[in-house]
Design a protein around this motif. Structure first.
Motif, PDB file in Angstrom:
ATOM      1  N   HIS A   3      -3.308  -9.216   7.124  1.00  0.00           N
ATOM      2  CA  HIS A   3      -2.213  -9.032   8.093  1.00  0.00           C
ATOM      3  C   HIS A   3      -1.298 -10.254   7.958  1.00  0.00           C
ATOM      4  CE1 HIS A   3       0.010  -8.605  11.762  1.00  0.00           C
ATOM      5  NE2 HIS A   3      -0.762  -7.640  12.253  1.00  0.00           N
ATOM      6  N   ILE A   4      -0.021 -10.024   7.702  1.00  0.00           N
ATOM      7  CA  ILE A   4       0.879 -11.157   7.444  1.00  0.00           C
ATOM      8  C   ILE A   4       1.125 -12.014   8.687  1.00  0.00           C
ATOM      9  CG2 ILE A   4       2.130 -10.254   5.420  1.00  0.00           C
ATOM     10  CD1 ILE A   4       4.371  -9.435   7.519  1.00  0.00           C
ATOM     11  N   LYS A   8      15.977 -10.630   9.104  1.00  0.00           N
ATOM     12  CA  LYS A   8      16.298 -10.372   7.701  1.00  0.00           C
ATOM     13  C   LYS A   8      17.361 -11.337   7.187  1.00  0.00           C
ATOM     14  CE  LYS A   8      13.276  -7.298   6.867  1.00  0.00           C
ATOM     15  NZ  LYS A   8      12.296  -7.468   5.806  1.00  0.00           N
ATOM     16  N   PHE A  42       8.885   3.569   6.841  1.00  0.00           N
ATOM     17  CA  PHE A  42       9.530   2.557   7.686  1.00  0.00           C
ATOM     18  C   PHE A  42      10.838   3.074   8.291  1.00  0.00           C
ATOM     19  CE2 PHE A  42      11.843  -1.515   8.248  1.00  0.00           C
ATOM     20  CZ  PHE A  42      10.855  -2.303   8.830  1.00  0.00           C
ATOM     21  N   ASN A  45       7.227  -8.895   1.008  1.00  0.00           N
ATOM     22  CA  ASN A  45       7.832  -7.583   1.240  1.00  0.00           C
ATOM     23  C   ASN A  45       7.489  -6.996   2.608  1.00  0.00           C
ATOM     24  OD1 ASN A  45       8.899  -4.808   0.334  1.00  0.00           O
ATOM     25  ND2 ASN A  45       6.753  -4.387   0.799  1.00  0.00           N
ATOM     26  N   GLY A  81      19.677  -1.030   1.244  1.00  0.00           N
ATOM     27  CA  GLY A  81      20.267  -0.192   2.281  1.00  0.00           C
ATOM     28  C   GLY A  81      19.190   0.754   2.778  1.00  0.00           C
ATOM     29  N   SER A 141      14.645  -8.587   2.066  1.00  0.00           N
ATOM     30  CA  SER A 141      15.507  -8.676   3.240  1.00  0.00           C
ATOM     31  C   SER A 141      16.024  -7.277   3.556  1.00  0.00           C
ATOM     32  CB  SER A 141      16.630  -9.674   2.946  1.00  0.00           C
ATOM     33  OG  SER A 141      17.519  -9.754   4.024  1.00  0.00           O
ATOM     34  N   ALA A 165       7.045  -6.231   6.452  1.00  0.00           N
ATOM     35  CA  ALA A 165       7.833  -6.613   7.634  1.00  0.00           C
ATOM     36  C   ALA A 165       7.552  -5.605   8.732  1.00  0.00           C
ATOM     37  CB  ALA A 165       9.317  -6.634   7.296  1.00  0.00           C
ATOM     38  N   SER A 175       0.826  -1.221   0.000  1.00  0.00           N
ATOM     39  CA  SER A 175       0.000   0.000   0.000  1.00  0.00           C
ATOM     40  C   SER A 175       0.852   1.259   0.000  1.00  0.00           C
ATOM     41  CB  SER A 175      -0.951   0.007   1.208  1.00  0.00           C
ATOM     42  OG  SER A 175      -0.202   0.066   2.411  1.00  0.00           O
ATOM     43  N   THR A 181      11.395   5.775   3.001  1.00  0.00           N
ATOM     44  CA  THR A 181       9.991   5.361   3.173  1.00  0.00           C
ATOM     45  C   THR A 181       9.577   5.680   4.615  1.00  0.00           C
ATOM     46  OG1 THR A 181      10.494   3.165   4.033  1.00  0.00           O
ATOM     47  CG2 THR A 181      10.358   3.359   1.630  1.00  0.00           C
ATOM     48  N   ILE A 183       8.282   0.626  -0.624  1.00  0.00           N
ATOM     49  CA  ILE A 183       8.955  -0.236  -1.604  1.00  0.00           C
ATOM     50  C   ILE A 183       7.961  -1.179  -2.288  1.00  0.00           C
ATOM     51  CG2 ILE A 183      10.648  -2.106  -1.826  1.00  0.00           C
ATOM     52  CD1 ILE A 183      12.226  -0.741   0.508  1.00  0.00           C
ATOM     53  N   TYR A 210      15.592  -7.415  14.404  1.00  0.00           N
ATOM     54  CA  TYR A 210      15.142  -7.169  13.025  1.00  0.00           C
ATOM     55  C   TYR A 210      16.168  -7.751  12.043  1.00  0.00           C
ATOM     56  CZ  TYR A 210      14.415  -4.357   8.765  1.00  0.00           C
ATOM     57  OH  TYR A 210      14.234  -3.936   7.466  1.00  0.00           O
ATOM     58  N   ILE A 265      16.435   3.276   2.507  1.00  0.00           N
ATOM     59  CA  ILE A 265      15.523   3.719   1.445  1.00  0.00           C
ATOM     60  C   ILE A 265      14.500   4.675   2.061  1.00  0.00           C
ATOM     61  CG2 ILE A 265      13.863   2.943  -0.310  1.00  0.00           C
ATOM     62  CD1 ILE A 265      16.762   1.902  -0.732  1.00  0.00           C
ATOM     63  N   SER A 313      -2.073  -5.086   2.316  1.00  0.00           N
ATOM     64  CA  SER A 313      -1.505  -4.616   3.580  1.00  0.00           C
ATOM     65  C   SER A 313      -2.615  -4.778   4.614  1.00  0.00           C
ATOM     66  CB  SER A 313      -1.038  -3.159   3.475  1.00  0.00           C
ATOM     67  OG  SER A 313      -2.115  -2.270   3.651  1.00  0.00           O
ATOM     68  N   ARG A 314      -2.355  -4.335   5.848  1.00  0.00           N
ATOM     69  CA  ARG A 314      -3.376  -4.547   6.889  1.00  0.00           C
ATOM     70  C   ARG A 314      -4.638  -3.737   6.640  1.00  0.00           C
ATOM     71  NH1 ARG A 314       0.464  -2.821  11.638  1.00  0.00           N
ATOM     72  NH2 ARG A 314       0.892  -1.373   9.959  1.00  0.00           N
ATOM     73  N   LYS A 315      -4.470  -2.528   6.101  1.00  0.00           N
ATOM     74  CA  LYS A 315      -5.607  -1.597   6.030  1.00  0.00           C
ATOM     75  C   LYS A 315      -6.273  -1.605   4.655  1.00  0.00           C
ATOM     76  CE  LYS A 315      -3.027   1.146   9.312  1.00  0.00           C
ATOM     77  NZ  LYS A 315      -1.667   1.583   9.144  1.00  0.00           N
TER      78      LYS A 315
HETATM   79  N1  LIG Z   1      13.014   1.518   4.012  1.00  0.00           N
HETATM   80  C1  LIG Z   1      14.190   0.998   4.233  1.00  0.00           C
HETATM   81  O1  LIG Z   1      15.192   1.715   4.473  1.00  0.00           O
HETATM   82  C2  LIG Z   1      14.375  -0.492   4.164  1.00  0.00           C
HETATM   83  C3  LIG Z   1      15.694  -0.993   4.192  1.00  0.00           C
HETATM   84  C4  LIG Z   1      15.898  -2.357   4.117  1.00  0.00           C
HETATM   85  C5  LIG Z   1      14.815  -3.213   4.034  1.00  0.00           C
HETATM   86  N2  LIG Z   1      13.554  -2.699   4.027  1.00  0.00           N
HETATM   87  C6  LIG Z   1      12.450  -3.663   3.929  1.00  0.00           C
HETATM   88  O2  LIG Z   1      11.590  -3.296   2.856  1.00  0.00           O
HETATM   89  C7  LIG Z   1      10.271  -3.781   3.126  1.00  0.00           C
HETATM   90  C8  LIG Z   1       9.263  -2.683   2.900  1.00  0.00           C
HETATM   91  O3  LIG Z   1       9.570  -1.599   3.748  1.00  0.00           O
HETATM   92  P1  LIG Z   1       9.187  -0.091   3.408  1.00  0.00           P
HETATM   93  O4  LIG Z   1      10.354   0.707   3.783  1.00  0.00           O
HETATM   94  O5  LIG Z   1       8.608  -0.007   2.060  1.00  0.00           O
HETATM   95  O6  LIG Z   1       8.045   0.133   4.526  1.00  0.00           O
HETATM   96  P2  LIG Z   1       6.746   1.096   4.538  1.00  0.00           P
HETATM   97  O7  LIG Z   1       6.879   2.209   3.584  1.00  0.00           O
HETATM   98  O8  LIG Z   1       6.503   1.383   5.973  1.00  0.00           O
HETATM   99  O9  LIG Z   1       5.608   0.120   3.992  1.00  0.00           O
HETATM  100  C9  LIG Z   1       5.295  -1.036   4.715  1.00  0.00           C
HETATM  101  C10 LIG Z   1       4.120  -1.722   4.062  1.00  0.00           C
HETATM  102  O10 LIG Z   1       3.844  -2.934   4.766  1.00  0.00           O
HETATM  103  C11 LIG Z   1       2.484  -2.905   5.247  1.00  0.00           C
HETATM  104  N3  LIG Z   1       2.467  -3.638   6.509  1.00  0.00           N
HETATM  105  C12 LIG Z   1       3.038  -3.293   7.689  1.00  0.00           C
HETATM  106  N4  LIG Z   1       2.809  -4.242   8.617  1.00  0.00           N
HETATM  107  C13 LIG Z   1       2.074  -5.206   7.991  1.00  0.00           C
HETATM  108  C14 LIG Z   1       1.511  -6.431   8.430  1.00  0.00           C
HETATM  109  N5  LIG Z   1       1.656  -6.868   9.699  1.00  0.00           N
HETATM  110  N6  LIG Z   1       0.806  -7.169   7.535  1.00  0.00           N
HETATM  111  C15 LIG Z   1       0.647  -6.744   6.263  1.00  0.00           C
HETATM  112  N7  LIG Z   1       1.155  -5.597   5.799  1.00  0.00           N
HETATM  113  C16 LIG Z   1       1.858  -4.838   6.660  1.00  0.00           C
HETATM  114  C17 LIG Z   1       2.136  -1.414   5.336  1.00  0.00           C
HETATM  115  O11 LIG Z   1       0.751  -1.112   5.222  1.00  0.00           O
HETATM  116  P3  LIG Z   1      -0.309  -1.168   6.467  1.00  0.00           P
HETATM  117  O12 LIG Z   1       0.179  -0.210   7.489  1.00  0.00           O
HETATM  118  O13 LIG Z   1      -1.623  -0.794   5.842  1.00  0.00           O
HETATM  119  O14 LIG Z   1      -0.318  -2.583   6.946  1.00  0.00           O
HETATM  120  C18 LIG Z   1       2.848  -0.896   4.099  1.00  0.00           C
HETATM  121  O15 LIG Z   1       2.112  -1.180   2.944  1.00  0.00           O
HETATM  122  C19 LIG Z   1      10.314  -4.352   4.567  1.00  0.00           C
HETATM  123  O16 LIG Z   1      10.498  -5.735   4.483  1.00  0.00           O
HETATM  124  C20 LIG Z   1      11.555  -3.710   5.161  1.00  0.00           C
HETATM  125  O17 LIG Z   1      12.116  -4.502   6.177  1.00  0.00           O
HETATM  126  C21 LIG Z   1      13.307  -1.367   4.091  1.00  0.00           C
END
Ligand SMILES: NC(=O)c1ccc[n+]([C@@H]2O[C@H](COP(=O)([O-])OP(=O)(O)OC[C@H]3O[C@@H](n4cnc5c(N)ncnc54)[C@H](OP(=O)(O)O)[C@@H]3O)[C@@H](O)[C@H]2O)c1
Length: 259
Positions: free
Chosen positions: A71-72, A168, A201, A98, A195, A150, A100, A18, A199, A21, A164, A197, A40-42
């Protein structure tokens, strides 16, 4: 084949799509012709993202976009997600694990049992369950691709993101195990290790200007990455372009690991 990155007609399920990434991966795959499922959850967030992606894809030879929330962390919701994907879109060709969570920042000595379990449940067990649910349909068709999101955190020790990072590292191993067990069925599994990114998160790591500058100085490209810069690799891994790659982890970190 004219276009090695073509995904026309492929059914792709992306968890956590949603925003961030996952959303970019869904968009880029839809632009390559894939029929993508946003999850995603919502429910509302899924609907909104699906509408945005559909608008961006319309007019191209893009695929369809379907929103199915889940919800995963709950097996019954993953079962429902896969069943609804099959019913409304088709058998799954590409699974992108994806979504996490990271509910805790600090030393592993102080993490509560509940936070530790939540990280392992949502970042490892959920992906294992999803793969168990999806792999039989890939085996039946003798074709399939699994992509684990990861992190470079899984490649080295960390003083504040230990649990975390542990999860990963496990995701990389999940991809390796699936690659070995299912390679004979023409199923490939790889991990992507981003690395930093930009977002929601990772907001805590980039919203403060000084902290961002200090981090950027440790990255060869001197900047953090964008979701688009991860999505291209996912398209590569999902498509014919990546057809001889399996069991690997692609590090995409702007040169952070080497410094
Ligand atoms: N951003 C970084 O710097 C970075 C670096 C390395 C790895 N990663 C990895 O990249 C992936 C995506 O991260 P992102 O940075 O894109 O995060 P993000 O922008 O916060 O997006 C997270 C997504 O996951 C959904 N989500 C969260 N908890 C969930 C659950 N329990 N069940 C189902 N959906 C869920 C969220 O939507 P809802 O809130 O609606 O559920 C949202 O769509 C993750 O695996 C993260 O570990 C990110």
């Amino acid at each position: 084949m004219d276009n090695l990155f073509d995904l026309s007609g492929k059914t792709v399920l992306v968890t956590g799509s949603s925003r961030g990434i996952g959303k970019q991966i869904a968009l880029q795959m839809a632009l390559q012709g894939a029929n993508v499922v946003i999850s995603s959850r919502k429910a509302e967030a899924c609907d909104r993202a699906a509408a945005e992606i559909a608008a961006q894809v319309s007019g191209s030879n893009g695929g369809s976009v379907t929103a199915i929330p889940g919800h995963i962390g709950f097996k019954d919701q993953l079962e429902d997600l896969v069943a609804q994907t099959n019913e409304r879109v088709g058998e799954i060709d590409v699974l992108v694990c994806n979504a996490a969570v990271n509910p805790y920042y600090g030393p592993m000595a102080e993490i509560s049992d509940s936070a530790f379990e939540k990280v392992l449940d949502c970042n490892i067990k959920s992906n294992h369950w999803l793969c168990q649910l999806v792999l039989p349909q890939m085996v039946k068709r003798n074709e399939g691709v699994i992509i684990m999101m990861s992190s470079i955190g899984g490649l080295y020790g960390h003083s504040t993101l230990g649990t975390y990072s542990l999860s990963k590292a496990a995701d990389m191993q999940l991809a390796r195990n699936i690659a070995i067990e299912y390679g004979p069925h023409n199923i490939r599994a790889n991990a992507i290790a981003p690395g930093l990114i930009k977002t929601d998160f990772s907001k805590a790591l980039w919203e403060n200007e000084d902290a961002l500058r200090a981090t950027a100085d440790t990255i060869a490209l001197r900047r953090i990455g964008t979701p688009e810069e991860i999505a291209g690799a996912a398209v590569f891994l999902a498509s014919a372009a990546g057809s001889y790659m399996t069991g690997q982890t692609l590090v995409i970190d702007g040169g952070m690991m080497g410094l």
